[in-house]
Design a protein around this motif. Structure first.
Motif, PDB file in Angstrom:
ATOM      1  N   MET B 244       0.843  -1.183   0.000  1.00 44.38           N
ATOM      2  CA  MET B 244       0.000   0.000   0.000  1.00 44.38           C
ATOM      3  C   MET B 244       0.879   1.234   0.000  1.00 44.38           C
ATOM      4  SD  MET B 244      -3.299  -0.448   1.337  1.00 44.38           S
ATOM      5  CE  MET B 244      -4.219  -1.723   2.109  1.00 44.38           C
ATOM      6  N   ARG B 245       0.413   2.254  -0.662  1.00 43.11           N
ATOM      7  CA  ARG B 245       1.066   3.534  -0.467  1.00 43.11           C
ATOM      8  C   ARG B 245       0.681   3.967   0.940  1.00 43.11           C
ATOM      9  NH1 ARG B 245       0.080   9.175  -1.590  1.00 43.11           N
ATOM     10  NH2 ARG B 245      -2.102   8.641  -1.821  1.00 43.11           N
ATOM     11  N   ASP B 246       1.637   4.320   1.698  1.00 45.73           N
ATOM     12  CA  ASP B 246       1.332   4.515   3.101  1.00 45.73           C
ATOM     13  C   ASP B 246       2.239   5.581   3.678  1.00 45.73           C
ATOM     14  OD1 ASP B 246       0.278   4.057   5.620  1.00 45.73           O
ATOM     15  OD2 ASP B 246       1.918   2.691   6.116  1.00 45.73           O
ATOM     16  N   GLU B 247       1.632   6.534   4.374  1.00 43.36           N
ATOM     17  CA  GLU B 247       2.454   7.624   4.896  1.00 43.36           C
ATOM     18  C   GLU B 247       2.820   7.430   6.360  1.00 43.36           C
ATOM     19  OE1 GLU B 247      -0.529  10.143   3.614  1.00 43.36           O
ATOM     20  OE2 GLU B 247       0.072   9.565   1.595  1.00 43.36           O
ATOM     21  N   HIS B 248       2.166   6.486   6.994  1.00 43.46           N
ATOM     22  CA  HIS B 248       2.477   6.292   8.408  1.00 43.46           C
ATOM     23  C   HIS B 248       3.763   5.525   8.562  1.00 43.46           C
ATOM     24  CE1 HIS B 248      -1.450   7.694   9.346  1.00 43.46           C
ATOM     25  NE2 HIS B 248      -2.044   6.689   8.735  1.00 43.46           N
ATOM     26  N   GLN B 249       4.602   5.982   9.442  1.00 45.96           N
ATOM     27  CA  GLN B 249       5.817   5.220   9.643  1.00 45.96           C
ATOM     28  C   GLN B 249       5.634   4.140  10.715  1.00 45.96           C
ATOM     29  OE1 GLN B 249       9.832   7.023  10.284  1.00 45.96           O
ATOM     30  NE2 GLN B 249      10.137   5.276   8.963  1.00 45.96           N
ATOM     31  N   LEU B 250       4.959   4.515  11.784  1.00 49.13           N
ATOM     32  CA  LEU B 250       4.810   3.549  12.873  1.00 49.13           C
ATOM     33  C   LEU B 250       3.466   2.827  12.791  1.00 49.13           C
ATOM     34  CD1 LEU B 250       5.606   2.333  15.657  1.00 49.13           C
ATOM     35  CD2 LEU B 250       4.483   4.303  16.707  1.00 49.13           C
ATOM     36  N   HIS B 251       3.511   1.519  12.752  1.00 46.25           N
ATOM     37  CA  HIS B 251       2.300   0.720  12.832  1.00 46.25           C
ATOM     38  C   HIS B 251       2.377  -0.111  14.098  1.00 46.25           C
ATOM     39  CE1 HIS B 251       0.382   0.869   8.715  1.00 46.25           C
ATOM     40  NE2 HIS B 251       1.356   1.741   8.669  1.00 46.25           N
TER      41      HIS B 251
END
Ligand code: ATP
Ligand code: MG
Lengths: 251, 482
Positions: B244-251
């Motif tokens: 996924m294109r994803d901007e969150h760094q922390l999951h």
């Protein structure tokens, strides 16, 4: 000089040791050449160099195949151009089924020839037919490639790939070694039945009895990395009776 | 192809706002940073009952007293928890106008994976019409599930519609106090999935196809709760083979599974978050807590994971084998390339009698990555006749990467048996040459050998996913040659 396989003054080193020493060999279309030589003389090394294996330093010479400089091609490119090596010691690949491997190999070669992957039905028909010729039971096709295969079973499986891929140049590195009497006949005859004007074979063997079933056009005596004498089938008979003494003494 | 693409962007997606997605953006953001008000804001946004707000606040207070774990092998610069947004409406992320605006590398990957065009747009974050084929398919699924009494909905919906179940089970496997990241999740989780299978029901389908589409905007703090009531069965598939294109760094997700007497849960994950670039810049930190509780006798929980993404993976899906005769399984493939760091494994906690666990872990490392298997097998003094079998295999594709196996074994009952086998090998030149001699190029050869190496685990994946996972392995290893 022909324009099929042409090896000139080839020398190759492994770990700084000269193994192939100024070797010359010409193989024309449709010809069957046998190479005989003592253990450790460099026959498998030659096969590997022809097939493009890493780890060999080519110090001199040229190899031409169908007008192309073979040395500039990767192993898979050589395979795609029709060079097949039946290994002396086929390697085990765990988790990869035999039948899948052969399908992948075949499709890869077909792709190079601009052909679509073989339809599963056609492929199955073909592989069943070839397995039958070689007396390979179908359940062996579902096993992991060479894993736990006996020595003879591995060799028979190399022969199966030979029949399936139908290359223009087959290098058979002691494909006859390790086969029982019956298997030997079956494999030898199936190899012999491949003979035609378009494909050539380079057969490495220690035994004249193979050459009785596949009569070669030429027999080469291979000592210390080069061919020191070439002749017809009579040369194989001589080696069978007298060994390599005469040739090694010459040296 | 370009024609249909034009059509899509011109006609259908010209104005994403038309479809009512992104209304009222301002108020859908919590202010930056994390404090009690952030927690209240999130809970309020979701109209949560007071008990849940209190639960979150409790977790938040706990979290303040905790510190980030430092026992794993992963290394990263300190995370500034005040420099993040903790709530945003699911569809907030900046939408692109068409696939033309998407990173070509990402598209290349999609094409290699054979992802259909529409789905590519959705994955890449192109503003697409929400009316997806798969979503309507999803609705049909929902009807079918309802017939059997299966509940499958978003976590927020479940809080509204099934508060008793949530109250009873939330935090019952992973308590709010469990660890730094799960506690953070408990305070600020945004949404997730909820599954309940009633007694005696065999869930009629893999909960997967549907999920693949509906997991949109899963966000960084997901919460999943799966309850299999007595003698029921469910197979759940999380994730997606396409990144996924994803901007969150922390999951920091939390997954809790509860298997009651005689129930079986099969939970499969394919994780392919953005791993960062070839230089090790960017990429997701995937700090996940997953745990299953075999609460009833004769219950079974099976984890299968294929982990190829994320810059850092910190993840130990575990089983608490509480019920007698219960069994737990962990099948894992973890691939690391470039500068990726993986520290993953499992915990099998044997409490009941005659419990059994099986661990098969396959680690593949290349690039300059590091790949650690870390696992705990613990057999309680009162757990009689229990058994564990562990097999950890690592495959290294070059000399610059590293692989470690760290098994912890605590066997406190003499009648129980723990077996551990581990291998570590470099990819063999002979195998590569054999494949290449038969016409496969180097990457195809590596991919074939790696797939063979992983076969025992791939076989555990649901059929339709096994094929995609194989492709994914190949794609993840690209560029590993040389
Ligand atoms: N990687 C290597 N490192 C060192 N020596 C090598 C290596 N590979 C081959 N050799 C040596 O090269 C020589 C030729 O080996 P090769 O396998 O080509 O012999 P061969 O003619 O095929 O023998 P055989 O009839 O026993 O199969 C041997 O002395 C062998 O030990
Ligand atoms: Mg040899």
């Amino acid at each position: 000089m022909n324009n099929f396989l042409n090896i000139q003054s080839l020398s190759a080193k492994v770990e700084d040791k000269l193994i192939i020493n100024n070797l010359n060999l010409n193989v024309d279309k449709g010809e069957v050449h046998a190479i005989m030589g003592p253990n450790g003389s460099g026959k498998s090394t030659l096969s590997n160099v022809l097939a493009g294996k890493d780890g060999y330093e080519i110090t001199s010479g040229i190899i031409n195949f169908c007008g192309e400089d073979l040395m500039s091609l990767k192993p898979n490119e050589r395979s795609n151009r029709g060079i097949f090596l039946a290994f002396q010691y086929p390697v085990e690949i765990p988790g990869v089924t035999n039948i899948n491997f052969i399908k992948t190999a075949l499709d890869s070669n077909r792709k190079h020839r601009g052909l679509d992957p073989l339809k599963p039905g056609d492929f199955l028909k073909l592989i069943k037919e070839k397995s039958k010729i070689l007396g390979i039971p179908e359940d062996r096709l579902k096993r992991q490639l060479n894993v736990g295969f006996s020595g003879g079973e591995k060799k028979r499986n190399e022969a199966l790939q030979l029949l399936m891929l139908d290359p223009s140049l087959a290098i058979l590195d002691e494909t006859d070694s390790g086969l029982d009497v019956d298997a030997f006949k079956i494999v030898a005859d199936s190899i012999n039945s491949r003979r035609n004007n378009d494909s050539s074979m380079l057969i490495i063997t220690h035994y004249q009895r193979l050459l009785e079933r596949i009569e070669p056009d030429f027999v080469h005596v291979f000592i210390n990395g080069s061919i020191i004498e070439s002749g017809g089938p009579e040369l194989a008979s001589e080696i069978e009776s007298n060994g390599y003494e005469r040739f090694t003494d010459v040296k | 192809m370009s024609e249909s693409q034009d059509k899509l962007s011109e006609k259908d997606f010209k104005d994403p706002y038309e479809f009512g997605f992104e209304t009222d953006i301002e108020s859908d953001f919590a202010p930056k940073g994390l404090n009690e008000d952030t927690v209240r804001f999130i809970s309020n946004k979701k109209n949560e009952p007071k008990w849940l707000l209190d639960w979150r606040l409790d977790a938040y207070k706990r979290w303040l007293t905790m510190s980030e774990p430092d026992w794993s092998s992963v290394r990263y610069p300190p995370i500034d928890y005040q420099d993040s947004y903790y709530y945003s409406a699911p569809k907030d992320s900046e939408k692109l106008d068409s696939l033309d605006d998407v990173d070509p590398k990402l598209l290349e990957t999609y094409n290699k994976l054979g992802i259909p065009l529409k789905e590519q747009e959705w994955l890449a974050g192109v503003a697409v019409d929400a009316v997806f084929d798969s979503v309507s398919v999803g609705t049909t699924f929902k009807e079918r599930l309802k017939e059997d009494g299966v509940i499958f909905c978003s976590f927020s919906e479940a809080v509204k519609d099934y508060p008793e179940l949530i109250k009873k089970y939330l935090g019952s496997v992973v308590p709010t106090t469990d660890n730094y990241f799960s506690t953070l999740n408990s305070a600020v989780f945004s949404d997730g999935s909820f599954v309940y299978i009633p007694p005696g029901v065999r869930c009629p389908m893999e909960l997967s196809t549907y999920f693949r589409i509906n997991a949109a905007g899963t966000g960084q703090f997901e919460r999943t709760l799966v309850i299999a009531d007595k003698d029921s069965y469910v197979s759940y598939l999380e994730g997606c083979t396409a990144p996924m294109r994803d901007e969150h760094q922390l999951h920091a997700a939390v997954v809790e599974l509860v298997a009651l007497e005689g129930a079986e849960i099969k939970y499969s994950t394919v994780q392919n978050w953005y791993p960062g670039d070839e230089e090790g810049r960017g990429g997701v930190y995937n700090f996940v807590t997953k745990r299953g509780d075999c609460r009833g006798d004769n219950s079974k929980i099976s984890w299968t994971q294929v982990e190829t993404g994320s810059a850092i993976t910190w993840k130990y899906p575990s089983c608490i084998l509480r019920g007698n005769n219960s069994s737990g399984e962990f099948y894992s493939i973890a691939v690391s390339n470039n500068y990726q760091q993986v520290d993953s494994g499992t915990k099998m906690i044997h409490l009941g009698n005659n419990t059994s666990s099986r661990i098969i872990s396959k680690g593949i490392s290349t690039g300059k990555s590091s790949n650690t298997y870390r696992g705990l097998v613990s057999i309680h003094p009162k757990s009689r006749n229990s058994r564990n079998f562990t097999q950890c295999d690592s495959l290294l594709l070059n000399d610059n990467c590293s692989a470690n196996t760290i098994p912890y074994i605590e066997s406190k009952n003499s009648e129980s048996i723990v077996e551990h086998e581990a291998t570590s090998s470099k990819i063999s030149e002979e195998q590569l040459f054999y494949c290449q001699q038969r016409g496969l190029d180097e990457e195809e050869a590596i991919s074939l050998i790696v797939n063979g190496f992983c076969k025992d685990v791939l076989q555990k994946l649901p059929m339709e996913f096994a094929v995609e996972a194989q492709k994914l392995l190949s794609v993840s290893l690209e560029g590993s040659v040389g």
